[in-house]
Design an enzyme around this catalytic site. Structure first.
Site, PDB file in Angstrom:
ATOM      1  N   ARG A 197       0.713  -0.792   0.075  1.00  0.00           N
ATOM      2  CA  ARG A 197       0.093  -0.167   0.009  1.00  0.00           C
ATOM      3  C   ARG A 197       0.568   1.276   0.202  1.00  0.00           C
ATOM      4  O   ARG A 197       0.521   2.606  -0.589  1.00  0.00           O
ATOM      5  CB  ARG A 197      -0.354  -0.037   1.447  1.00  0.00           C
TER       6      ARG A 197
ATOM      7  N   ASP B  94     -11.225  -4.317   8.558  1.00  0.00           N
ATOM      8  CA  ASP B  94      -9.984  -5.467   8.450  1.00  0.00           C
ATOM      9  C   ASP B  94     -10.652  -6.469   9.479  1.00  0.00           C
ATOM     10  O   ASP B  94     -10.560  -7.383   9.783  1.00  0.00           O
ATOM     11  CB  ASP B  94      -8.899  -4.818   9.455  1.00  0.00           C
TER      12      ASP B  94
ATOM     13  N   ARG C  34     -13.075  -8.970   7.886  1.00  0.00           N
ATOM     14  CA  ARG C  34     -12.466  -9.875   7.285  1.00  0.00           C
ATOM     15  C   ARG C  34     -11.826 -10.673   8.145  1.00  0.00           C
ATOM     16  O   ARG C  34     -11.881 -12.046   8.349  1.00  0.00           O
ATOM     17  CB  ARG C  34     -10.712  -9.767   7.001  1.00  0.00           C
TER      18      ARG C  34
ATOM     19  N   HIS D 168      -3.793  -0.024   8.972  1.00  0.00           N
ATOM     20  CA  HIS D 168      -4.420  -0.393   7.835  1.00  0.00           C
ATOM     21  C   HIS D 168      -3.378  -0.979   6.864  1.00  0.00           C
ATOM     22  O   HIS D 168      -2.844  -0.620   5.723  1.00  0.00           O
ATOM     23  CB  HIS D 168      -5.373   0.233   6.696  1.00  0.00           C
TER      24      HIS D 168
END
Ligand code: APR
Length: 307
Positions: A87, A147, A150, A174
């Site tokens: 990211r 998150d 998930r 994140h």
């Protein structure tokens, strides 16, 4: 209620669609830099409204004048990850995009609440905060809900139970340094440790940390958007309905959890004013250290910005 979504790509278009399906606004404005893209997707979406039975109008535009007076703006503009990318490798490009977008948004909707989805999430939310000049409670990042979702999904898959009965909280940035709070994870109120041994829990925590790249490796041409858009719309709904939801979001901290001057994922109360409270839960020394490390990582990436 007028909601603007910037970026009509995978995440942005799906956010807009979910807002329409849930009839969370009178009008959704979908904006992109690519001519025709928001107009085409917007009209197509509007044409689904008679079938879905919703009266949310959709306007696709390349012009920020059409976004004037929005109460909530979701920023998804930017490039997405491809296999092999972190990211952080998106940072320079997306910082420029998020800065430009925020300036245009703020010029037309000075009272809006901004929800940032572009990655790297915590850094991009900081960029939007600094660029907008808005109070911190009106600039919020979407990551913790994703998150956590998930993590809840992986636990439900492992146990063969309803995802609804898995309650959990993932804090931190994140990225690889996110902090799933295993101690506060329950199945219908019963601690997770009653159901799973530590090696299995560790495996699920690792899969959660790598949750984004798992999808990128499947898709190859982009990153996740169904769960990210659902998470962003949960935040939109909490705000427009003034629900006072307690949700993990990226918030600007000024001493809470011993962290200062950075965005990081923590539980917040979301209502019509945006972040109405930062909820400080008791952490063990180990959990606190993990959150501090995560915050330091975000800070060092912020320091690399050329704003
Ligand atoms: N202004 C408006 N829109 C822009 C701009 C800009 N300056 N720059 C890029 N865009 C648009 C692109 O034209 C594209 O339509 O942003 C959209 C991004 O869409 P996708 O490439 O499909 O990416 P997406 O999967 O939606 O992810 C967007 O969210 O989850 C994060 O990491 C992800 O940073 C990425 C962002």
């Amino acid at each position: 209620m007028k909601i603007t979504v910037i970026g009509a790509g995978n995440v942005g278009a799906t956010v807009a669609q979910r807002i329409v399906d849930k009839e969370l606004a009178n009008e959704v404005v979908l904006v992109d830099i690519v001519e025709g893209l928001p107009q085409g997707k917007g009209l197509d979406m509007y044409e689904s409204a008679p079938i879905e039975g919703t009266d949310t109008q959709v306007v696709g535009s390349n012009n920020y004048a059409d976004t004037s007076g929005s109460q909530v703006v979701v920023i998804t503009a930017g490039i997405a990850r491809k296999p092999g990318m972190t990211r952080e490798q998106l940072q320079e490009t997306n910082a420029g995009i998020v800065k430009g977008v925020t300036e245009s948004v703020v010029a037309h909707s000075p009272q809006a609440i901004l929800i940032v989805v572009s990655n790297p999430l915590d850094v991009m939310t900081y960029v939007a905060y600094k660029t907008s000049g808005f109070e911190k409670h009106r600039v919020i990042g979407m990551a913790g809900i994703l998150d956590t979702a998930r993590y809840r999904t992986f636990i439900a898959m492992e146990l063969g139970v309803s995802v609804e009965d898995v309650q959990a909280l993932v804090l931190g940035g994140h990225g690889d340094s996110m902090v799933p709070l295993v101690r506060y994870t329950t199945i219908a109120g019963v601690p997770l440790s009653e159901f799973l041994d530590q090696p299995t829990i560790d495996k699920l925590v690792k899969r959660t940390r790598d949750g984004g790249i798992e999808i990128v490796n499947f898709l190859k041409t982009g990153s996740a958007y169904y769960a990210p858009s659902a998470a962003a719309v949960e935040m939109v709904e909490a705000i427009v309905k003034d629900k006072k939801r307690i949700l993990p979001c990226a918030a600007y901290l000024q001493g809470e959890y011993g962290i200062r001057d950075t965005y990081i994922g923590v539980p917040v109360k979301l209502g019509k004013k945006g972040i109405e409270q930062i909820v400080e839960v008791t952490l063990t020394a180990e959990e606190k250290a993990a959150l501090t490390t995560s915050a330091e990582e975000v800070k060092s990436n912020i320091a690399k910005l050329k704003l």
